[in-house]
Design an enzyme around this catalytic site. Structure first.
Site, PDB file in Angstrom:
ATOM      1  N   ASN A   1     -36.347  42.884  47.313  1.00 54.45           N
ATOM      2  CA  ASN A   1     -37.581  43.581  46.960  1.00 54.45           C
ATOM      3  C   ASN A   1     -38.011  43.027  45.612  1.00 54.45           C
ATOM      4  OD1 ASN A   1     -39.681  45.292  46.358  1.00 54.45           O
ATOM      5  ND2 ASN A   1     -38.529  47.186  46.599  1.00 54.45           N
TER       6      ASN A   1
ATOM      7  N   GLU B   1     -35.726  52.584  52.170  1.00 57.49           N
ATOM      8  CA  GLU B   1     -36.534  51.464  52.641  1.00 57.49           C
ATOM      9  C   GLU B   1     -35.686  50.222  52.876  1.00 57.49           C
ATOM     10  OE1 GLU B   1     -40.622  52.142  50.179  1.00 57.49           O
ATOM     11  OE2 GLU B   1     -38.727  52.381  49.107  1.00 57.49           O
TER      12      GLU B   1
END
Length: 401
Positions: free
Chosen positions: A9, A379
């Site tokens: 990320n 996530e």
């Protein structure tokens, strides 16, 4: 030796990573960490599944490591552990899939070129999401990579929810409501059945409240509306983002204040929201602790906007069966949850204050017509699962040291 999936990320000044090991078909977190301060004072830290530090490094003030240097260091760190796991693929969080991608996709140069076209739609996120992808395609082309999109979960929104009242030509060119935080909402929708099977088949509003905040209306597991739109600056006021604003304000700022597009962008994304309202901080925790009137004002505006959006989403759903809080503020601020639930009494939410103070998971009273929950989002696991499934489906396995 276990197969593993690396989840990345990448933000403007940091890269967060998590290595999932595959054991008996299940994904278990093996290593997590981040490299922050990429352009100022880089620092790397990695922890094992138990939270113990297993690697760290600081480069010192003034060092500009950048994304390329950060990815190179992470690759070297993981390479030293090649006897512990075999890296199978890399899954990336990519904020914007545009109108082209409603599902995770295997990455190659062609897909990357399409995703680069969406940089203007998410200028503070998309370029940095794509940076590690570009580097790995160049230096590790044999390693499968998968992009998972924050917009994809909202592809089920009906056409009327996606349209602006603008000429059709603009809609066809991609000017439409996309919605974001989709990976978070998808994860919540996947775990809610364990807590509330009845609500899962009904009408749910999820409040993803954090430094970036949004809300989503979910009907029978499918997104039908959300508070974010064309960009991730729409909807609720956030840490430094304005949320929804009358477009006439922007015209006024350009005409009367002489602000150009970049100045307006900086205002909307970096100088507004809780920080702009309070003049103190973008951190909800600090605002809740502060005695300053402007801190209270910022909190009041935030809660009021959540109340307004909750009513709008409930109307889109035609009622409400469950309310879920997640993300940094949603998971950790009992005070904000208390106020939102009290504001939602009109629709059937009755708060159990003792349960709320303990952090849930259920925070509604037994007799409440609408159940209320606190569910941590994940996530990274969602990205790893998508990557695992897509690579298995395409039959493209790679074991790369």
């Amino acid at each position: 030796m276990n197969d593993a999936i690396l989840v990345l990320n990448a933000g403007s000044s940091s890269i967060k990573f998590l290595v999932f090991a595959e054991r008996d078909g299940q994904l278990e977190p093996e290593i997590r960490g981040q490299i922050e301060g990429l352009h100022t004072e880089p620092r790397f830290v990695a922890r094992d599944g138990a939270g113990s530090v297993m690697g760290e490094k600081s480069w010192g003030e003034g060092v500009k490591l950048g994304h390329e240097g950060a990815v190179a260091h992470l690759a070297a760190f993981l390479g030293e552990r090649r006897s512990e796991f075999a890296l199978r693929a890399v899954g990336h969080r990519v904020v914007h899939g545009g109108p082209d991608y409603a599902q995770p996709v295997r990455l190659d140069a062609g897909v990357l070129a399409v995703l680069e076209k969406f940089v203007p739609l998410a200028p503070l996120h998309q370029p940095h999401n794509l940076a590690p992808i570009r580097m790995l395609l160049e230096h590790r082309p044999e390693l499968p990579q998968v992009a998972c999109f924050d917009t994809a979960f909202h592809a089920t929104n009906p056409d009327v929810a996606r349209r602006f009242a603008l000429p059709a030509e603009l809609h066809d060119a991609g000017v439409r409501r996309y919605g974001f935080h989709g990976l978070s909402y998808e994860y919540i929708a996947s775990v809610l059945p364990e807590r509330d099977p009845c609500a899962t088949a009904g009408r749910v509003i999820v409040c993803h409240l954090g430094n970036g905040s949004s809300m989503c209306a979910i009907d029978s597991g499918r997104s039908i509306a959300s508070t974010m739109g064309f960009t991730a600056v729409d909807g609720l006021p956030m840490g430094t983002r304005s949320g929804a604003i009358d477009p006439g304000v922007l015209l006024y700022l350009m005409d009367e204040r002489g602000m150009d597009a970049r100045a307006v962008e900086k205002l909307l994304y970096s100088q507004s929201g809780l920080l702009g309202l309070s003049g103190i901080s973008s951190d909800m925790r600090k605002l809740l602790e502060s005695p300053e009137p402007r801190a209270k004002l910022a909190v009041d505006v935030f809660v009021y906007r959540v109340r307004r959006e909750l009513g709008s989403l409930a109307a889109a759903l035609g009622g409400l069966d469950a309310l879920v809080f997640t993300a940094g503020i949603g998971e950790n601020s009992a005070a904000i949850r208390d106020r939102v639930c009290r504001d939602a009494a009109w629709i059937g939410v009755e708060l159990d204050r003792a349960a709320n103070e303990k952090g849930g998971p259920r925070i509604s009273a037994p007799r409440s017509r609408v159940t209320a929950w606190v569910l941590p989002t994940n996530e990274e696991l969602m990205i790893a699962q998508h990557t695992q499934r897509l690579i298995a489906r395409t039959g493209a396995l790679a074991h790369v040291a």
